[in-house]
Design an enzyme around this catalytic site. Sequence first.
Site, PDB file in Angstrom:
ATOM      1  N   THR A   1       0.822  -1.207   0.000  1.00 20.59           N
ATOM      2  CA  THR A   1       0.000   0.000   0.000  1.00 20.59           C
ATOM      3  C   THR A   1       0.857   1.259   0.000  1.00 20.59           C
ATOM      4  O   THR A   1       2.003   1.239   0.465  1.00 20.59           O
ATOM      5  CB  THR A   1      -0.896  -0.018   1.260  1.00 20.59           C
ATOM      6  OG1 THR A   1      -1.517   1.252   1.413  1.00 20.59           O
ATOM      7  CG2 THR A   1      -0.094  -0.298   2.522  1.00 20.59           C
ATOM      8  N   ASP A   2       0.265   2.367  -0.446  1.00 14.56           N
ATOM      9  CA  ASP A   2       0.973   3.653  -0.369  1.00 14.56           C
ATOM     10  C   ASP A   2       1.075   4.157   1.077  1.00 14.56           C
ATOM     11  O   ASP A   2       1.857   5.055   1.376  1.00 14.56           O
ATOM     12  CB  ASP A   2       0.294   4.708  -1.254  1.00 14.56           C
ATOM     13  CG  ASP A   2      -1.165   4.972  -0.907  1.00 14.56           C
ATOM     14  OD1 ASP A   2      -1.695   4.326   0.023  1.00 14.56           O
ATOM     15  OD2 ASP A   2      -1.779   5.840  -1.568  1.00 14.56           O
ATOM     16  N   GLU A   3       0.275   3.562   1.989  1.00 16.22           N
ATOM     17  CA  GLU A   3       0.270   4.071   3.372  1.00 16.22           C
ATOM     18  C   GLU A   3       1.601   3.868   4.078  1.00 16.22           C
ATOM     19  O   GLU A   3       1.864   4.502   5.096  1.00 16.22           O
ATOM     20  CB  GLU A   3      -0.856   3.405   4.180  1.00 16.22           C
ATOM     21  CG  GLU A   3      -2.215   3.650   3.577  1.00 16.22           C
ATOM     22  CD  GLU A   3      -3.376   3.449   4.551  1.00 16.22           C
ATOM     23  OE1 GLU A   3      -3.156   3.339   5.759  1.00 16.22           O
ATOM     24  OE2 GLU A   3      -4.515   3.404   4.059  1.00 16.22           O
TER      25      GLU A   3
ATOM     26  N   LYS B   1       2.186  -3.450   7.299  1.00 21.12           N
ATOM     27  CA  LYS B   1       2.456  -3.622   5.866  1.00 21.12           C
ATOM     28  C   LYS B   1       3.912  -3.246   5.557  1.00 21.12           C
ATOM     29  O   LYS B   1       4.579  -3.914   4.774  1.00 21.12           O
ATOM     30  CB  LYS B   1       1.502  -2.767   5.023  1.00 21.12           C
ATOM     31  CG  LYS B   1       0.055  -3.238   5.003  1.00 21.12           C
ATOM     32  CD  LYS B   1      -0.162  -4.599   4.373  1.00 21.12           C
ATOM     33  CE  LYS B   1       0.049  -4.613   2.878  1.00 21.12           C
ATOM     34  NZ  LYS B   1      -0.327  -5.946   2.300  1.00 21.12           N
TER      35      LYS B   1
HETATM   36  P1  NAD Z   1      -9.680  -7.296   1.982  1.00 20.15           P
HETATM   37  O1  NAD Z   1      -9.696  -7.051   3.446  1.00 20.15           O
HETATM   38  O2  NAD Z   1     -10.890  -7.033   1.161  1.00 20.15           O
HETATM   39  O3  NAD Z   1      -9.279  -8.823   1.702  1.00 20.15           O
HETATM   40  C1  NAD Z   1      -8.281  -9.486   2.420  1.00 20.15           C
HETATM   41  C2  NAD Z   1      -8.448 -10.985   2.186  1.00 20.15           C
HETATM   42  O4  NAD Z   1      -7.407 -11.655   2.911  1.00 20.15           O
HETATM   43  C3  NAD Z   1      -9.778 -11.535   2.699  1.00 20.15           C
HETATM   44  O5  NAD Z   1     -10.353 -12.381   1.748  1.00 20.15           O
HETATM   45  C4  NAD Z   1      -9.390 -12.311   3.949  1.00 20.15           C
HETATM   46  O6  NAD Z   1     -10.230 -13.417   4.223  1.00 20.15           O
HETATM   47  C5  NAD Z   1      -7.972 -12.754   3.591  1.00 20.15           C
HETATM   48  N1  NAD Z   1      -7.162 -13.033   4.786  1.00 20.15           N
HETATM   49  C6  NAD Z   1      -7.027 -12.246   5.883  1.00 20.15           C
HETATM   50  N2  NAD Z   1      -6.228 -12.852   6.786  1.00 20.15           N
HETATM   51  C7  NAD Z   1      -5.833 -14.030   6.220  1.00 20.15           C
HETATM   52  C8  NAD Z   1      -4.992 -15.090   6.647  1.00 20.15           C
HETATM   53  N3  NAD Z   1      -4.404 -15.064   7.853  1.00 20.15           N
HETATM   54  N4  NAD Z   1      -4.795 -16.134   5.826  1.00 20.15           N
HETATM   55  C9  NAD Z   1      -5.403 -16.187   4.612  1.00 20.15           C
HETATM   56  N5  NAD Z   1      -6.219 -15.219   4.166  1.00 20.15           N
HETATM   57  C10 NAD Z   1      -6.428 -14.155   4.956  1.00 20.15           C
HETATM   58  O7  NAD Z   1      -8.430  -6.491   1.451  1.00 20.15           O
HETATM   59  P2  NAD Z   1      -8.212  -5.746   0.059  1.00 20.15           P
HETATM   60  O8  NAD Z   1      -8.694  -4.369   0.181  1.00 20.15           O
HETATM   61  O9  NAD Z   1      -8.657  -6.601  -1.048  1.00 20.15           O
HETATM   62  O10 NAD Z   1      -6.610  -5.668   0.055  1.00 20.15           O
HETATM   63  C11 NAD Z   1      -5.833  -6.746  -0.480  1.00 20.15           C
HETATM   64  C12 NAD Z   1      -4.361  -6.397  -0.355  1.00 20.15           C
HETATM   65  O11 NAD Z   1      -4.091  -5.200  -1.059  1.00 20.15           O
HETATM   66  C13 NAD Z   1      -3.904  -6.158   1.084  1.00 20.15           C
HETATM   67  O12 NAD Z   1      -2.627  -6.695   1.222  1.00 20.15           O
HETATM   68  C14 NAD Z   1      -3.880  -4.648   1.218  1.00 20.15           C
HETATM   69  O13 NAD Z   1      -2.912  -4.257   2.166  1.00 20.15           O
HETATM   70  C15 NAD Z   1      -3.482  -4.242  -0.186  1.00 20.15           C
HETATM   71  N6  NAD Z   1      -3.946  -2.915  -0.636  1.00 20.15           N
HETATM   72  C16 NAD Z   1      -5.277  -2.557  -0.512  1.00 20.15           C
HETATM   73  C17 NAD Z   1      -5.709  -1.321  -1.000  1.00 20.15           C
HETATM   74  C18 NAD Z   1      -7.152  -0.907  -0.921  1.00 20.15           C
HETATM   75  O14 NAD Z   1      -7.457   0.249  -1.230  1.00 20.15           O
HETATM   76  N7  NAD Z   1      -8.075  -1.749  -0.542  1.00 20.15           N
HETATM   77  C19 NAD Z   1      -4.777  -0.443  -1.588  1.00 20.15           C
HETATM   78  C20 NAD Z   1      -3.438  -0.830  -1.668  1.00 20.15           C
HETATM   79  C21 NAD Z   1      -3.036  -2.081  -1.211  1.00 20.15           C
HETATM   80  O1  DAU Z   2      -4.153   3.956   0.508  1.00 24.18           O
HETATM   81  C1  DAU Z   2      -4.379   2.580   0.396  1.00 24.18           C
HETATM   82  C2  DAU Z   2      -5.219   2.108   1.557  1.00 24.18           C
HETATM   83  O2  DAU Z   2      -6.535   2.584   1.337  1.00 24.18           O
HETATM   84  C3  DAU Z   2      -5.214   0.592   1.731  1.00 24.18           C
HETATM   85  O3  DAU Z   2      -3.921   0.165   2.026  1.00 24.18           O
HETATM   86  C4  DAU Z   2      -6.180   0.164   2.841  1.00 24.18           C
HETATM   87  O4  DAU Z   2      -6.234  -1.251   2.912  1.00 24.18           O
HETATM   88  C5  DAU Z   2      -7.544   0.724   2.513  1.00 24.18           C
HETATM   89  O5  DAU Z   2      -8.437   0.407   3.566  1.00 24.18           O
HETATM   90  C6  DAU Z   2      -7.491   2.248   2.318  1.00 24.18           C
HETATM   91  O6  DAU Z   2      -7.208   2.921   3.557  1.00 24.18           O
HETATM   92  P1  DAU Z   2      -7.981   4.258   3.994  1.00 24.18           P
HETATM   93  O7  DAU Z   2      -7.904   4.365   5.456  1.00 24.18           O
HETATM   94  O8  DAU Z   2      -7.547   5.406   3.171  1.00 24.18           O
HETATM   95  O9  DAU Z   2      -9.474   3.852   3.494  1.00 24.18           O
HETATM   96  P2  DAU Z   2     -10.910   4.051   4.161  1.00 24.18           P
HETATM   97  O10 DAU Z   2     -11.910   3.661   3.128  1.00 24.18           O
HETATM   98  O11 DAU Z   2     -11.006   3.421   5.506  1.00 24.18           O
HETATM   99  O12 DAU Z   2     -10.992   5.613   4.367  1.00 24.18           O
HETATM  100  C7  DAU Z   2     -10.866   6.532   3.282  1.00 24.18           C
HETATM  101  C8  DAU Z   2     -10.915   7.937   3.857  1.00 24.18           C
HETATM  102  O13 DAU Z   2     -12.252   8.170   4.354  1.00 24.18           O
HETATM  103  C9  DAU Z   2     -10.004   8.163   5.051  1.00 24.18           C
HETATM  104  O14 DAU Z   2      -9.500   9.488   4.996  1.00 24.18           O
HETATM  105  C10 DAU Z   2     -10.899   7.986   6.260  1.00 24.18           C
HETATM  106  C11 DAU Z   2     -12.237   8.488   5.754  1.00 24.18           C
HETATM  107  N1  DAU Z   2     -13.428   7.829   6.348  1.00 24.18           N
HETATM  108  C12 DAU Z   2     -13.466   6.463   6.317  1.00 24.18           C
HETATM  109  C13 DAU Z   2     -14.559   5.803   6.852  1.00 24.18           C
HETATM  110  C14 DAU Z   2     -14.610   4.299   6.849  1.00 24.18           C
HETATM  111  C15 DAU Z   2     -14.463   8.575   6.864  1.00 24.18           C
HETATM  112  O15 DAU Z   2     -14.424   9.820   6.860  1.00 24.18           O
HETATM  113  N2  DAU Z   2     -15.541   7.924   7.385  1.00 24.18           N
HETATM  114  C16 DAU Z   2     -15.632   6.552   7.410  1.00 24.18           C
HETATM  115  O16 DAU Z   2     -16.634   6.014   7.936  1.00 24.18           O
END
Ligand code: NAD
Ligand code: DAU
Length: 380
Positions: free
Chosen positions: A137-139, A190
């Site tokens: 992730t970019d975080e 991460k």
């Molecule tokens: P998600 O939470 O939707 O999915 C995660 C999956 O991992 C789920 O299916 C869960 O059951 C599985 N999982 C969790 N713990 C596990 C374990 N111990 N063993 C096997 N499986 C397990 O997450 P996502 O948003 O699809 O993110 C996927 C990946 O991409 C993560 O590594 C996250 O850090 C990264 N990522 C997410 C975002 C985003 O915006 N969602 C952005 C950048 C990177």
């Molecule tokens: O940047 C990549 C990341 O983006 C991934 O690595 C993470 O897995 C993914 O969850 C996401 O993280 P964020 O914290 O940015 O996403 P989230 O959807 O939780 O929140 C987006 C923005 O909205 C953040 O500034 C917090 C705000 N927010 C979020 C929720 C859930 C609110 O204001 N209200 C809310 O209820």
Amino acid sequence: MDFRRNILITGGAGFIGSHVVRLFVNKYPDYHIICLDKLTYAGNLANLKDIEDVPNYTFIKADICDYETIQSLMQQYNIDGIIHLAAESHVDRSIKDPFTFARTNVMGTLSLLQAAKLYWESQPERYDGKLFYHISTDEVYGALELSHPEGIEPPFTTTASSGEHHLAYGTDFFYETTKYNPHSPYSASKASSDHFVRAFHDTYGMPTIVTNCSNNYGPYQFPEKLIPLFINNIRRRKPLPVYGKGENVRDWLYVVDHARAIDIIFHKGEPAETYNIGGFNEWKNIDLIKVMIKTVDRLLGNPEGYSDELVTYVTDRAGHDLRYAIDSTKLKNELGWEPSLQFEEGIEKTVRWYLDNQEWLDNIISGDYERYYDDMYKNR
Ligand code: NAD
Ligand code: DAU
């Protein structure tokens, strides 16, 4: 049946993972795609319903932390590539329960790395033709400032390292060379896993790639994340909890474009490299929320402004990162990837998908999740 490649995709029943699995299963019928997922609250086999009977797809319910099981699966399926997405992914949960994040994201990644190392080193060709691709992730880079040239109100046009102009809320971006500076337990876990992956390359010569992507949105995202949560709450006429003043900035990418990038990088990326993935698409939360409200109201046939009253400002997230913005010029220049969808098109498609798939949402938000959600928000 003999397959050309045997690829293990972890976290494949989650949001991004399900799009990656679908893309690989359909695009590469000569690859065996082994989707491994623990099916935590975030994993859902309904996300993969359309491909469950395709012959090159196998699902395995397992925990990445279960080292013995991972070791035997490496051997049983003769795995030559790993795309690792399994993780605990929600920042708010990591603030409440950091241990689960360290266990899955750090120890789980280490368990996969070690199992891959032992299996690949036991083969005559060792690491030839192998790849451990870690999705991050970019975080991990921390947070950027909201800065703007004097006299110009953001968002303003700025120039990325590609020379192209984009709307932005600051003059700086995250680059592949940006120093890690994670703030939340999620991003710290991460960051730690990214370091382990690179350490396995540097120490043992394992071919590894790490990519760091910005916020994804699109179908099948668990409705605890901003976009599906708000769409779901608007349709149920529940409050929309905006953290702080809603001024934080995120850089949004349509999930299918992330999956396309993963495909290109898996096949053409240079081992040991890092690639940033992002859409140059920055939005202040409150502006994005206004777009969502407008779109949902329009598609539900509500009068304009009908759901505005649901916006509820709540206590800010602890340690809330102000701005994320990815510079993905390296990926564009070296591997030719660019996002295919404009945001306006992507958000319209996304809202439509959730409204057309209300049964998917209703199945998820019953039981445990409902209790967790109420508990999380009752004190805000
Ligand atoms: P998600 O939470 O939707 O999915 C995660 C999956 O991992 C789920 O299916 C869960 O059951 C599985 N999982 C969790 N713990 C596990 C374990 N111990 N063993 C096997 N499986 C397990 O997450 P996502 O948003 O699809 O993110 C996927 C990946 O991409 C993560 O590594 C996250 O850090 C990264 N990522 C997410 C975002 C985003 O915006 N969602 C952005 C950048 C990177
Ligand atoms: O940047 C990549 C990341 O983006 C991934 O690595 C993470 O897995 C993914 O969850 C996401 O993280 P964020 O914290 O940015 O996403 P989230 O959807 O939780 O929140 C987006 C923005 O909205 C953040 O500034 C917090 C705000 N927010 C979020 C929720 C859930 C609110 O204001 N209200 C809310 O209820």
